[in-house]
Write an enzyme that holds these catalytic residues in place. Structure first.
Site, PDB file in Angstrom:
ATOM      1  CE1 TYR A   1      -3.026  -3.082   0.695  1.00 31.59           C
ATOM      2  CE2 TYR A   1      -3.699  -2.043   2.097  1.00 31.59           C
ATOM      3  CZ  TYR A   1      -3.839  -3.226   0.884  1.00 31.59           C
ATOM      4  OH  TYR A   1      -4.892  -3.901   0.968  1.00 31.59           O
TER       5      TYR A   1
ATOM      6  CE  LYS B   1       1.285 -17.554  -1.692  1.00 31.34           C
ATOM      7  NZ  LYS B   1       0.752 -19.173  -1.049  1.00 31.34           N
TER       8      LYS B   1
ATOM      9  CG  ASP C   1      -2.477 -20.433   0.535  1.00 25.16           C
ATOM     10  OD1 ASP C   1      -1.319 -19.835   1.402  1.00 25.16           O
ATOM     11  OD2 ASP C   1      -1.817 -20.881  -0.332  1.00 25.16           O
TER      12      ASP C   1
ATOM     13  CG  ASP D   1      -7.090  -4.528   4.238  1.00 25.12           C
ATOM     14  OD1 ASP D   1      -7.782  -3.840   4.271  1.00 25.12           O
ATOM     15  OD2 ASP D   1      -6.679  -3.879   3.584  1.00 25.12           O
TER      16      ASP D   1
ATOM     17  CG  ASP E   1     -11.776  -6.642   6.028  1.00 30.67           C
ATOM     18  OD1 ASP E   1     -11.847  -6.087   7.193  1.00 30.67           O
ATOM     19  OD2 ASP E   1     -12.035  -6.026   4.936  1.00 30.67           O
TER      20      ASP E   1
END
Length: 361
Positions: A147, A196, A228, A252, A256
């Protein structure tokens, strides 16, 4: 005691939910003999409308002059709002990114806790949730990664091509890892670091630094998990998690997901902390422009964010406990906003939910 709080009401349902959090804070002030001095600060769409930019230097200065910042939500409908016809640096969310960076808010704490009274609203089967439910914290790095990396769109051989850079240095990783392990020491002493590393160099560095930090916390058990797999485990066995430590974009997404399994994203509070006690406190949900002004919004996430503010920035643990207990008592009495409503319970609006929680203080 007197405390200065910067209020960013923001867009959509933001003003409604912040008003209810202030209502509860005022009751705390009355009950415990404090004074909360509020300074109104513009950010997001409301700042674009008033000032032409999503965040002004004056707004940043007002936040810095406060003991903490309490925020509602920013942004609007990305399809219909004129804010999203502006270049990305002038859109509402750019103000939030700038504020986080300007105030050094690198550590995002997002608790996800399943109240017994909301098990019916949880989308996961009872046999998975079990009797104990789940109680976790997601520790998300907030000012680095994809970001905040370099980005550009160029024309190559007649074809548009976009670049986004994901970068972290070891110091950025180390400071968020330390925060994560410190939080774990106050909880069940378990950290799952999510990355990852099978693909990304940034994740391989992340893993290396986390392992170095872990040596300073021998009481904390820790493990690594690919992002994942973590996304799958959150719905397969959420009770296994205590502290999830991860980078910006992964955090992020995962936070959620974690919020939704609590029964409603309207229940999830959030704190963004600097290296000092200063912090920005906000609900994890968005601005929900479709229900703005209808008195349907759930203010509990914002009210619980205010409780986190009392605990982490203002060092008022007893007062924070009072708010959290009030929320639990209201849920036990079966008061519900529409997003967490089940048959046989009492439906209340945003303002009414604030009233009944304040009355419990």
């Amino acid at each position: 005691m007197n405390f200065k709080i910067a209020l960013i009401k923001g867009d959509g349902i933001g003003p409604e939910i912040v008003d209810e959090a202030v209502k509860v804070l005022n009751k705390v002030a009355e009950r415990y003999g404090h004074t909360f001095e509020y300074t109104r600060v513009l950010m997001g769409g409301e700042s674009i409308d008033a000032c032409g930019v999503p965040l002004t230097d004056e707004a940043i200065a007002a936040c810095r002059a406060s003991d903490s910042v309490l925020m509602g939500s920013i942004g609007g409908n990305t399809t219909t709002s004129p804010w999203y016809k502006l270049e990305p640096s002038l859109r509402p969310e750019a103000g939030l990114l700038k504020l986080r960076k300007s105030l050094g808010l690198f550590a995002n704490i997002r608790p996800a806790y399943l109240y017994d009274e909301l098990k019916a609203a949880c989308p996961i089967k009872d046999e998975i949730i079990g009797d104990k439910g789940f109680d976790m914290v997601i520790m998300r790095e907030l000012t680095g990664g994809l970001y905040f990396g370099e980005r550009k769109t160029v024309m190559e051989n007649g074809v548009l091509k976009a670049y986004d850079s994901l970068t972290y240095d070891e110091n950025e990783i180390r400071r968020i890892a330390i925060k994560g392990f410190e939080i774990a020491m106050k909880r069940r002493k378990n950290v799952v670091s999510v990355d990852k590393a099978n693909v990304l160099d940034s994740s391989r560095l992340w893993r290396k630094v986390v392992e170095e930090v872990a040596k300073d916390y021998p009481e904390v058990t820790y493990s690594h998990m690919l992002v994942d797999n973590c996304a799958m485990q959150l719905v397969k066995n959420p009770g296994q998690f205590d502290v999830i430590l991860t980078e910006n974009m992964f955090g992020d997404i995962l936070s959620d997901e974690a919020s939704e399994i609590t029964g409603s994203i309207g229940m999830l509070s959030s704190a963004s902390l600097s290296e000092t006690s200063f912090g920005l406190y906000e609900p994890s949900h968005g601005s929900a422009p479709d229900i703005a002004g209808t008195n349907q919004a759930n203010p509990i996430a914002t009210i619980l964010s205010a409780a986190m503010m009392l605990r982490f920035s203002l060092n008022l643990d007893e007062e924070a406990d009072a708010i959290e207990t009030a929320v639990k008592n209201v849920l036990k009495k079966d008061y519900r906003t529409v997003d967490i409503m089940s048959e046989g319970q009492t439906l209340v609006g945003c303002r009414e939910m604030g009233d009944v929680i304040a009355a419990e203080i």
